[in-house]
Design a protein around this motif. Sequence first.
Motif, PDB file in Angstrom:
ATOM      1  N   PRO A 247      30.908  98.310 -18.039  1.00 55.66           N
ATOM      2  CA  PRO A 247      29.835  98.186 -19.032  1.00 55.66           C
ATOM      3  C   PRO A 247      29.766  99.426 -19.916  1.00 55.66           C
ATOM      4  O   PRO A 247      30.022 100.542 -19.463  1.00 55.66           O
ATOM      5  N   ALA A 248      29.405  99.223 -21.170  1.00 54.82           N
ATOM      6  CA  ALA A 248      29.324 100.349 -22.103  1.00 54.82           C
ATOM      7  C   ALA A 248      28.329 101.390 -21.627  1.00 54.82           C
ATOM      8  O   ALA A 248      28.559 102.595 -21.771  1.00 54.82           O
ATOM      9  N   SER A 249      27.201 100.952 -21.054  1.00 55.31           N
ATOM     10  CA  SER A 249      26.185 101.894 -20.596  1.00 55.31           C
ATOM     11  C   SER A 249      26.707 102.794 -19.491  1.00 55.31           C
ATOM     12  O   SER A 249      26.322 103.959 -19.386  1.00 55.31           O
ATOM     13  N   VAL A 250      27.606 102.262 -18.656  1.00 49.66           N
ATOM     14  CA  VAL A 250      28.172 103.050 -17.558  1.00 49.66           C
ATOM     15  C   VAL A 250      29.220 104.022 -18.079  1.00 49.66           C
ATOM     16  O   VAL A 250      29.213 105.221 -17.741  1.00 49.66           O
ATOM     17  N   ALA A 252      29.596 105.195 -21.066  1.00 49.06           N
ATOM     18  CA  ALA A 252      29.038 106.204 -21.966  1.00 49.06           C
ATOM     19  C   ALA A 252      28.606 107.448 -21.210  1.00 49.06           C
ATOM     20  O   ALA A 252      28.579 108.548 -21.772  1.00 49.06           O
ATOM     21  N   GLY A 253      28.289 107.297 -19.923  1.00 51.91           N
ATOM     22  CA  GLY A 253      27.932 108.447 -19.125  1.00 51.91           C
ATOM     23  C   GLY A 253      29.122 109.323 -18.775  1.00 51.91           C
ATOM     24  O   GLY A 253      28.953 110.481 -18.384  1.00 51.91           O
ATOM     25  N   GLU A 263      31.855 101.100 -27.550  1.00 50.18           N
ATOM     26  CA  GLU A 263      31.228  99.927 -28.149  1.00 50.18           C
ATOM     27  C   GLU A 263      31.198  98.799 -27.122  1.00 50.18           C
ATOM     28  O   GLU A 263      32.224  98.472 -26.521  1.00 50.18           O
ATOM     29  N   PRO A 264      30.045  98.177 -26.875  1.00 49.06           N
ATOM     30  CA  PRO A 264      29.986  97.081 -25.903  1.00 49.06           C
ATOM     31  C   PRO A 264      30.718  95.835 -26.393  1.00 49.06           C
ATOM     32  O   PRO A 264      30.667  95.508 -27.584  1.00 49.06           O
ATOM     33  N   GLU A 267      28.715  92.243 -21.064  1.00 48.93           N
ATOM     34  CA  GLU A 267      28.017  93.009 -20.025  1.00 48.93           C
ATOM     35  C   GLU A 267      28.966  93.626 -19.002  1.00 48.93           C
ATOM     36  O   GLU A 267      28.542  94.475 -18.204  1.00 48.93           O
ATOM     37  N   CYS A 270      33.852  97.037 -22.382  1.00 50.33           N
ATOM     38  CA  CYS A 270      33.540  97.740 -23.619  1.00 50.33           C
ATOM     39  C   CYS A 270      34.834  98.184 -24.286  1.00 50.33           C
ATOM     40  O   CYS A 270      35.921  98.105 -23.703  1.00 50.33           O
TER      41      CYS A 270
END
Length: 318
Positions: A247-250, A252-253, A263-264, A267, A270
């Motif tokens: 996932p993009a949120s993961v 990105a960290g 970019e996503p 779910e 990315c």
Amino acid sequence: MYGTSERLLRLLSLLQARRDWPGADLATRLEVDVRTIRRDVERLRSLGYPVHATPGVAGGYRLGAGAALPPLLLDDDEAVAVAVGLRTAANGTVSGIEETSVRALAKLEQVLPARLRPRVGALGAATVSLPGGGPTVDASVLTAIAAACRDHERLRFPYVDHAGTETERSVEPLRLVHTGRRWYLVAYDLDRAGWRTFRVDRITGVPAPSFRFTPREPPAEDLAAYVSRQISSAPYPHQLVLRVAAPASVLAGRVPPTTGAVEPIDEHSCRVRTGANTLDTVPYYLAQWGYDFVVEEAPPGLVERLREVAERFARAVG
């Protein structure tokens, strides 16, 4: 109901919190009638606060800028946020404001209510600033750029690119973006007829404003993502695009905005745009992410380099 003094302080706090206030809204907030609001506004004016009024049924009030800075009224969370911001500024990436920030912080802590001092003190005691050693930006440069962005005024300045070449640039500034380590200016370059991203620490001297301009359509809705794409791949000779099974949120960290734009896709996956100075470092950099990936776009020689490293690791484990 509020007493007169308390009501004046509440009224001043409301005027500072929002640009425009209809008189009826202020009256409702303070539980008085509109005539009382008019009288209170006159009292604030007599104390030196420039409160502007708009007549008519839909009229209202606005707190203007005076010849001197009036006292600011802050709620608890705002006061703590300002104190933390001043501590950060004293050790930040903007040069020339360290001493000023310390003086302002000392004044603020002197008048902080007793209930807030433990919160601010705990943050100060538990926080250690590690000097980054990176480039700093003069506060006057940031102030000049920010004013030009606000007033839609063209800027002209000497600029040194990553190769060390200095050129004279004429731009229409849009916005300043801070990545945590560096400041960037997003602006339309008039000589090159396109949007560009400029590192503010490479701007020589204080930019000079000139003619006003009509703002153009920005290059992207999300300027932070736009700057991330520009600075994470454009400066490098080797650029690549990957589809990553995370996932993009993961991801990105694990991928700072200065090294890759995430970019996503959905779910579970990315797309990452990044770059490198040499192909030799790419396989080891990608291995640190810990997720499967597919190469969508790559410079010549990268796929062969990935196979070579993969075979070497496979031989190492038999």
